[in-house]
Design a protein around this motif. Structure first.
Motif, PDB file in Angstrom:
ATOM      1  N   CYS A  97       0.891  -0.968  -0.070  1.00  0.00           N
ATOM      2  CA  CYS A  97       0.066   0.052   0.425  1.00  0.00           C
ATOM      3  C   CYS A  97       0.998   1.843  -0.151  1.00  0.00           C
ATOM      4  O   CYS A  97       0.456   2.073  -0.450  1.00  0.00           O
ATOM      5  N   CYS A 100       1.407   1.669  -3.322  1.00  0.00           N
ATOM      6  CA  CYS A 100      -0.049   1.782  -4.974  1.00  0.00           C
ATOM      7  C   CYS A 100      -0.079   3.506  -4.204  1.00  0.00           C
ATOM      8  O   CYS A 100      -0.644   3.483  -3.821  1.00  0.00           O
ATOM      9  N   ASN A 103      -3.433   4.078  -2.649  1.00  0.00           N
ATOM     10  CA  ASN A 103      -3.245   4.217  -1.380  1.00  0.00           C
ATOM     11  C   ASN A 103      -4.536   5.483  -0.948  1.00  0.00           C
ATOM     12  O   ASN A 103      -4.625   6.384  -1.939  1.00  0.00           O
TER      13      ASN A 103
HETATM   14  S1  SF4 Z   1      -3.343   0.511  -1.544  1.00  0.00           S
HETATM   15 FE1  SF4 Z   1      -5.723  -1.608  -1.603  1.00  0.00          FE
HETATM   16  S2  SF4 Z   1      -4.553  -1.932  -4.393  1.00  0.00           S
HETATM   17 FE2  SF4 Z   1      -3.366  -1.127  -3.234  1.00  0.00          FE
HETATM   18  S3  SF4 Z   1      -1.622  -2.391  -2.765  1.00  0.00           S
HETATM   19 FE3  SF4 Z   1      -2.887  -1.448  -1.206  1.00  0.00          FE
HETATM   20  S4  SF4 Z   1      -4.837  -2.813  -0.576  1.00  0.00           S
HETATM   21 FE4  SF4 Z   1      -3.845  -3.026  -2.237  1.00  0.00          FE
END
Ligand code: SF4
Ligand code: SF4
Ligand code: SF4
Length: 350
Positions: A97, A100, A103
């Motif tokens: 996350c 990501c 996030n």
């Molecule tokens: S924000 Fe959502 S998609 Fe991205 S790594 Fe975290 S859980 Fe996975």
């Protein structure tokens, strides 16, 4: 009609599912494959609840709400089942996350937070698997939870029929055409899949690393590209005042969240340093900067000369869908009433 959730009665409109009825009343049930546009899929099983008189746990997204129904969304049995589902999703991918793009606006992250999952309980080894071949869309298969929203959107909503599930078992993944890289597939880069994905698996490539979801302000406006008038939300980075991404507005009657490649991805012209800020007059093959007064005066004298020499119908005018309706109205009025010709057209006339 009324439905009881966790012992309390709530009003529910006709035709709603149990999940929708809960959401309409501000109750959170985790759900990842349901989207109002793609409808109930009953696939991810994160939305299971207990319903009085029904055996076993039920997927709340697929059960129609009925008057007098009694639903439990918070029993230990329900929460344990939801937790296991979300835990398995987190375990079977690479959910980093911190780095990501999703996030802060990720539905999987929200579900995990709601259910108190701090880290995945299981370890499933996997190799990085991403696709950067598309000009505007970045895909990270390791963040895909196979909810099917992108597949439903691509096939049923925008009817481009590019995405589907390919392979089998643990190797199952969302593929483009016959498992082509997205950039060489028949994808038209409308970005509907980006809009529908609940995780960071399909994202706007050029907005990566630009701003976190909580750093942007969403400004709703109308797409400037054509006469359809799709409603878009511009995500503006408060730090730099720059647009970092655009999304379609889901409840807009014109486009219901859908956009074309231009409306969704082609907004870099807004901050382009090559935009004209002053009129330019061509002299001896070169442009020089001029004042608005000088430019208007030149246009007026040149149009006057042409009209006197060749008549008003020797002049034609093209306006642009990038202008407002009012500006386009004024332009045709100018051509008809001032120049004296009906030779006027517009790029969005089909
Ligand atoms: S924000 Fe959502 S998609 Fe991205 S790594 Fe975290 S859980 Fe996975
Ligand atoms: S961008 Fe549009 S056409 Fe391409 S895969 Fe996504 S939904 Fe389908
Ligand atoms: S890419 Fe996103 S929308 Fe598509 S199946 Fe995976 S998680 Fe769902």
């Amino acid at each position: 009609m009324f439905v009881t959730f966790n012992g309390k009665k709530f009003p529910v409109a006709e035709g709603r599912t149990v999940l929708e009825a809960a959401r309409d009343n501000g109750l959170f049930i985790p759900s990842l494959c349901y989207h109002p546009k793609t409808g109930p899929a009953g696939k991810c099983r994160a939305c299971v609840v207990e319903i009085e008189g029904m055996r076993g746990l039920q997927t709340s997204c697929t059960i129609p709400a009925k008057d007098g129904m009694a639903v439990t969304t918070n029993s230990p049995k329900v929460l344990a089942a939801q937790r296991l589902v979300v835990d398995l999703m987190l375990s079977s991918g690479q959910h980093d996350c911190l780095s990501c793009e999703q996030n802060g606006s990720c539905e999987l992250q929200n579900a995990a937070y709601f259910l108190g999952i701090e880290r995945p309980s299981f370890r499933v080894d996997s190799e990085p698997d991403f696709d950067e071949s598309s000009e505007f869309i970045y895909r990270d298969h390791e963040k895909c939870i196979q909810c099917g929203r992108c597949v439903a959107g691509c096939n049923n909503t925008v009817v481009n029929e590019v995405l589907d599930f390919g392979w089998r078992g643990h190797n199952t993944k969302v593929i483009c055409d016959d498992d082509l890289p997205m950039g060489t597939s028949s994808c038209v880069q409308c970005g509907e899949c980006v809009q529908l994905c609940p995780t960071g698996s399909i994202i706007d490539k050029r907005s990566r690393g630009q701003a976190r979801s909580w750093e942007v302000e969403k400004v709703e406006t109308v797409c400037p590209y054509c006469g359809v008038g799709c409603r878009i939300a511009l995500h503006v980075d408060r730090k730099t005042n720059r647009i970092v991404r655009a999304t379609g507005v889901e409840d807009a009657p014109t486009n219901q969240g859908m956009l074309c490649v231009k409306g969704r991805f082609a907004f870099d012209f807004v901050a382009s340093t090559e935009r004209l800020t002053t009129p330019l007059i061509r002299e001896n093959g070169n442009f020089r900067e001029a004042s608005w007064e000088e430019a208007y005066s030149l246009i007026s004298s040149k149009l006057g000369e042409i009209k006197t020499k060749h008549g008003a119908d020797s002049i034609g005018g093209f306006c642009s869908a990038k202008c407002t309706n009012e500006e386009n109205y004024l332009f045709q009025k100018f051509m008809r009433a001032v120049i004296g010709t009906n030779n006027v057209d517009h790029c969005a006339r089909l």
